[in-house]
Each structure stands twice: as structure tokens, then as C-alpha cells.
Design an enzyme around this catalytic site. Structure first.
Site, PDB file in Angstrom:
ATOM      1  N   SER A  34       7.976  31.518 -31.826  1.00 27.98           N
ATOM      2  CA  SER A  34       7.816  32.577 -32.814  1.00 27.98           C
ATOM      3  C   SER A  34       6.678  32.324 -33.746  1.00 27.98           C
ATOM      4  CB  SER A  34       9.047  32.719 -34.029  1.00 27.98           C
ATOM      5  OG  SER A  34       8.977  33.765 -34.651  1.00 27.98           O
ATOM      6  N   SER A 106      11.872  33.034 -25.098  1.00 32.87           N
ATOM      7  CA  SER A 106      12.239  32.399 -23.976  1.00 32.87           C
ATOM      8  C   SER A 106      12.238  31.006 -23.889  1.00 32.87           C
ATOM      9  CB  SER A 106      11.714  33.164 -22.457  1.00 32.87           C
ATOM     10  OG  SER A 106      10.399  33.128 -22.695  1.00 32.87           O
TER      11      SER A 106
END
Length: 197
Positions: A34, A106
Site C-alpha cells: 500500500s 495482492s
């Protein structure tokens, strides 16, 4: 129940759709922590492709979780289902002849391997947006790392949940010290030959 589901084959093939659009379809899968820059780079690359007349569509983690996957949490099981659903959606778009840009953390290698299986290895380009966690935390535009460090967010990748970095991505972008434009050009140079019919 599944034995009663029979795939229907339509007269127009994927190849015919690609020929009509004048391009090969692909799934460009951006993975990374992130704040690594996945969505920003994917957005800039999509713009470049669009200007060149390539038919594209971008899928983004936050946008998908606000819609089709709004019933999922960030538990390992729900992360797996989140990625599986996205892969199936991307597969439909690849079948339609579109270049799909998907930007998702992911974090699990097995899930990314499953994406390649769903869309087909020839249609899958794994792009590792490799940004150090220190740099991601500096950026932290959403304040998520701060909340995770304070214990307000559990199962946050890189803080209290694992990230399994790709071992052999087709493209690896080490973003520290690179501009967005430089990142885009590096990816574009790699994928350009794949876009031609």
C-alpha cells in the site's frame, strides 16, 4: 449443482474481438505494498496507452472494494476471494479484447499464480512495484500505516500481515528515485511488443 452448468460458446471469438480493436488483450497486474505507487503508475500508463489508441480499462483495489467486493474483509480468506473475483472480471475483459490494468496489493504468491492460471500465462504480465516499506510509510497519504501501527487496523500488509514479493516478475519497478514518467516508460517498453497483433 455445478454439473448442471454448461459453458455457452458464442460465435464471436476473442481473436476476432482483438482483430476488430487492432490489439492484443492483456492483464497488466500491478502488485506492491500500500502506498507503493501501483495505482498512480497504472493510471499514468493507462493514459499513455489511451492516447495511442489502445482500448483499456483500469481496476483498482479501493474502487472494487466499494462495489463488487464490498462484502469482503481483509482476512487471508477474504483477500484470496477478493483477488479471485478480480481475476475473473479481468478475464472477461481480456476475452473482450481489452488491455486491463489492475492495481492490487495482492500479497500472496499463490493468489497471483491463480490469476495467471485464470487469465492464461500468455495474457498475464506481473508488474512488481517495488517500494520500500519506509518509503510507503513516508507517503502514507491515506494514513493507513499510522492506523495499523496504532493497532486500529488489523491484517494490514507489511505491518501485521505478510507480503510475499514476486520472485520473477515480468517487470520490476524500483520506484525510489524514479519519476512516474520513468516508471511508465520502463513498463511500456516491456509490454509494447505484446500489444501488437
Amino acid at each position: 449443482m455445478k454439473e448442471n452448468i454448461i459453458r455457452h460458446n458464442y460465435q464471436v471469438s476473442k481473436l476476432e474481438r482483438q482483430e476488430l480493436l487492432g490489439q492484443n488483450s492483456l492483464l497488466l497486474w500491478f502488485t506492491g505494498l500500500s502506498g507503493s505507487g501501483k495505482s498512480t503508475i497504472a493510471n499514468a500508463l493507462e493514459h499513455k496507452l489511451h492516447v495511442e489508441g489502445i482500448k483499456t480499462y483500469a481496476l483498482d483495489g479501493d474502487n472494487i472494494r466499494k462495489g463488487i467486493n464490498n462484502d469482503l474483509t481483509f482476512s487471508p480468506e477474504d483477500r484470496k476471494e477478493n483477488i479471485r473475483r478480480i481475476a475473473e472480471i479481468a478475464n472477461l475483459m481480456v476475452d473482450a479484447g481489452v488491455v486491463v490494468l489492475a492495481a492490487f496489493v495482492s500479497p500472496y504468491k499463490k493468489d497471483r499464480e491463480n490469476i495467471a492460471r485464470i487469465v492464461g500465462n500468455d495474457n498475464f504480465v506481473e508488474i512488481f512495484v517495488n517500494t520500500s516499506i519506509e518509503e510507503c510509510e513516508k507517503r502514507d497519504v491515506k494514513g493507513l500505516y499510522k492506523k495499523a501501527r496504532a493497532g486500529e487496523i488489523k491484517d494490514f500488509t507489511g505491518v501485521n500481515a505478510p507480503y510475499e514479493a514476486p520472485e520473477n516478475p515480468e517487470v520490476e519497478i524500483i520506484t525510489d528515485g524514479l519519476s512516474i514518467e520513468e516508471c511508465v516508460l520502463k513498463i511500456y517498453d516491456k509490454i509494447k511488443p505484446k500489444l501488437k497483433i
